[in-house]
Design an enzyme around this catalytic site. Structure first.
Site, PDB file in Angstrom:
ATOM      1  N   SER A 348    -115.740 -37.394 -58.170  1.00  0.00           N
ATOM      2  CA  SER A 348    -114.418 -37.881 -59.031  1.00  0.00           C
ATOM      3  C   SER A 348    -113.274 -36.527 -59.035  1.00  0.00           C
ATOM      4  O   SER A 348    -111.984 -37.241 -58.877  1.00  0.00           O
ATOM      5  CB  SER A 348    -114.797 -38.369 -60.645  1.00  0.00           C
ATOM      6  OG  SER A 348    -113.579 -38.776 -61.224  1.00  0.00           O
ATOM      7  N   ALA A 349    -113.696 -36.099 -59.369  1.00  0.00           N
ATOM      8  CA  ALA A 349    -112.339 -34.056 -59.347  1.00  0.00           C
ATOM      9  C   ALA A 349    -112.102 -33.819 -57.911  1.00  0.00           C
ATOM     10  O   ALA A 349    -110.429 -33.987 -58.170  1.00  0.00           O
ATOM     11  CB  ALA A 349    -113.121 -33.057 -59.624  1.00  0.00           C
ATOM     12  N   TRP A 351    -112.452 -36.740 -54.859  1.00  0.00           N
ATOM     13  CA  TRP A 351    -111.247 -37.636 -54.929  1.00  0.00           C
ATOM     14  C   TRP A 351    -109.748 -37.392 -55.634  1.00  0.00           C
ATOM     15  O   TRP A 351    -109.063 -37.597 -54.538  1.00  0.00           O
ATOM     16  CB  TRP A 351    -112.740 -38.545 -55.402  1.00  0.00           C
ATOM     17  CG  TRP A 351    -111.104 -39.891 -54.868  1.00  0.00           C
ATOM     18  CD1 TRP A 351    -111.258 -40.594 -54.175  1.00  0.00           C
ATOM     19  CD2 TRP A 351    -110.407 -40.776 -56.651  1.00  0.00           C
ATOM     20  NE1 TRP A 351    -110.579 -41.381 -53.897  1.00  0.00           N
ATOM     21  CE2 TRP A 351    -109.786 -42.022 -55.309  1.00  0.00           C
ATOM     22  CE3 TRP A 351    -110.327 -40.366 -57.684  1.00  0.00           C
ATOM     23  CZ2 TRP A 351    -109.629 -43.156 -56.462  1.00  0.00           C
ATOM     24  CZ3 TRP A 351    -109.501 -41.728 -58.389  1.00  0.00           C
ATOM     25  CH2 TRP A 351    -109.370 -42.975 -57.819  1.00  0.00           C
ATOM     26  N   HIS A 352    -109.280 -37.190 -57.142  1.00  0.00           N
ATOM     27  CA  HIS A 352    -108.306 -36.912 -57.771  1.00  0.00           C
ATOM     28  C   HIS A 352    -107.890 -35.818 -56.366  1.00  0.00           C
ATOM     29  O   HIS A 352    -106.066 -36.002 -56.498  1.00  0.00           O
ATOM     30  CB  HIS A 352    -108.307 -36.457 -58.887  1.00  0.00           C
ATOM     31  CG  HIS A 352    -109.082 -37.718 -59.769  1.00  0.00           C
ATOM     32  ND1 HIS A 352    -110.636 -37.729 -59.818  1.00  0.00           N
ATOM     33  CD2 HIS A 352    -107.755 -38.543 -60.527  1.00  0.00           C
ATOM     34  CE1 HIS A 352    -109.847 -39.173 -60.605  1.00  0.00           C
ATOM     35  NE2 HIS A 352    -108.422 -39.323 -61.454  1.00  0.00           N
ATOM     36  N   GLY A 353    -108.041 -34.567 -56.212  1.00  0.00           N
ATOM     37  CA  GLY A 353    -107.467 -33.730 -55.281  1.00  0.00           C
ATOM     38  C   GLY A 353    -107.785 -32.180 -56.121  1.00  0.00           C
ATOM     39  O   GLY A 353    -108.355 -32.630 -56.796  1.00  0.00           O
TER      40      GLY A 353
END
Length: 458
Positions: A348-349, A351-353
């Site tokens: 998730s991290a 994926w966010h950037g």
């Protein structure tokens, strides 16, 4: 356009995005009048491309074409491994775009690029490819979510592109399954004319009014509680609880911006009809629009446990992470533990950037969820008649969720490593140390076996 941007206090790139984003509502409404599945796919593809062009510029659609081609070519040529190929290929391209654009810095300075929409698209093409790969497996080898979402037949090009660019969800989500999209466009399943789908206008109006309310809250609160004050000298002179209270107010004011964005998306998805999720069991039954809902505002702000936050914040991405990461790195038939949770949060991290603030936020998220599980297990150990003790543990769990969320969220806002660590250190890293202590305690000291069995069942 310059005068309008100055009047509402945003940059021209942000204004272009907002206008295109708001235009997704009438575009989604007009979809209802397009006859036939084939024309609907073409309409979805055209309007999605049109909106992204006006939101981000002429080159945005060329960026979107890359993961679409990776996904469809892998499905066409490498059926057995198309899910893995698409996951690696599409995620790698997204990471390259994150590194090249460093969108987090641009967004803070009033810039806008296509990586936000690319993030949504990446999850769409990966899920479609994985579901097509699952179509080769025996049904008895599949989990319930895999059985529901798997694809037996390869979608046509217009079906796949229409799914990827569907105008109501292309710019900011929510993420949804391709099988739902195909049923919706073909008037099948929940959307069959024989099922008499309900009118969407009441639900869409409610979501739009919610969006206006959220924007009003954000516009009022954000200037009064700027995150920059955390890094000013006088902030260090405040007491511990005043510092945490201010961090809570910063996180609270910023969250309303996300509530606004998701409420606009919810409006568009509801008014198109795609957001319909069936009928409630109450009497009289009411239509559910849960396919469009991406956040439960009260559920976030009054969360009784950190473990429920993924169920009420960015709901569809959390569902995607659970189905396509958490469940697949966990052993079949066994509930995942901390390391499976940590792996999911790291995905998730990324994926966010690729910002330190994102990584530290999601690592802390894994810790706080694991810590809340310890609190929950001991809540189950309280005897039924101990009403007061149950209330005490309920209050502890409620406070723990609020403390941890608003401790970690500053990293999500500032992104910078030095500023993230500075905000954490202003609270003596309590939000990291407390869940670590709970995890160690929960490993060493466990409730009685009978209580553990009861907690497992619930």
């Amino acid at each position: 356009m310059e005068d309008l941007a100055a009047a509402i206090g945003v940059s021209i790139p942000v204004l272009r995005f907002l206008l295109a984003f708001l235009a997704s509502i009438p575009c989604s409404w007009l979809w209802r009048f397009v006859p036939g599945a084939r024309l609907r796919h073409l309409y979805s593809a055209f309007t999605g491309c049109f909106l992204s062009h006006h939101a981000f510029g002429w080159d945005a659609n060329f960026h979107f074409l890359v993961p679409i081609l990776i996904g469809y070519i892998s499905m066409l040529l490498f059926h057995r491994h198309c899910g893995s190929i698409t996951f690696i290929g599409a995620f790698s391209f997204l990471i390259c775009c994150h590194v090249y654009y460093m969108s987090g810095d641009a967004w803070k300075e009033g810039g806008m690029d296509c990586t936000g929409a690319l993030m949504v698209l990446t999850l769409k093409v990966i899920s479609a490819a994985i579901n097509y790969q699952d179509g080769m497996l025996k049904e008895e080898d599949l989990r319930p979510a895999q059985k529901k979402n798997r694809l037996i037949l390869l979608p046509s090009v217009d079906e796949f592109v229409g799914y990827c660019f569907c105008c109501g969800t292309h710019l900011a989500g929510p993420v949804y399954e391709i099988q739902d999209y195909l049923d919706w466009t073909a008037d099948k399943g929940l959307w069959s004319s024989s099922q008499k789908p309900p009118s969407p206008y009441g639900g869409a109006l409610r979501a739009f009014l919610q969006a206006l309310l959220c924007m009003g809250f954000h516009t009022y609160l954000a200037p009064r509680f700027p995150v920059s004050r955390i890094f000013e000298p006088q902030y260090t002179e405040w007491g511990f609880w005043k510092r945490w209270g201010y961090q809570w107010l910063v996180g609270f004011s910023v969250r309303w911006k996300y509530y606004f964005i998701w409420s606009i998306s919810e409006t568009a998805v509801i008014i198109s009809g795609l957001g319909f999720g069936g009928w409630s069991e109450s009497e009289p039954s009411k239509p559910k629009w849960n396919r469009a809902m991406n956040v439960d505002i009260l559920g976030v702000e009054l969360a009784e446990s950190s473990a429920v936050l993924p169920l009420v914040w960015n709901i569809h991405v959390s569902t995607w992470l659970r189905v396509y990461v958490y469940e697949r790195v966990s052993r079949k038939g066994r509930k995942g533990g901390f390391f499976e949770l940590l792996a999911t949060q790291i995905v998730s991290a990324v994926w966010h950037g690729l910002y330190a603030g994102y990584i530290l936020f999601f690592i802390n998220s894994a810790l706080m969820i694991a810590g809340s599980r310890v609190i929950y297990r001991w809540q189950q150990a309280i005897p039924e008649g101990s009403w007061f003790l149950k209330k005490i543990f309920w209050a502890i769990s409620l406070f723990y969720a609020a403390f941890e969320l608003n401790y970690a969220c500053i990293g999500f806002i500032v992104l910078d490593l030095r500023q993230t660590l500075q905000s954490f250190s202003s609270l003596y890293y309590a939000g990291s140390l407390i869940p670590v202590g709970l995890i160690i305690f929960g490993t060493v000291v466990r409730p009685p076996r009978s209580v553990r069995s009861k907690a497992k069942k619930t």
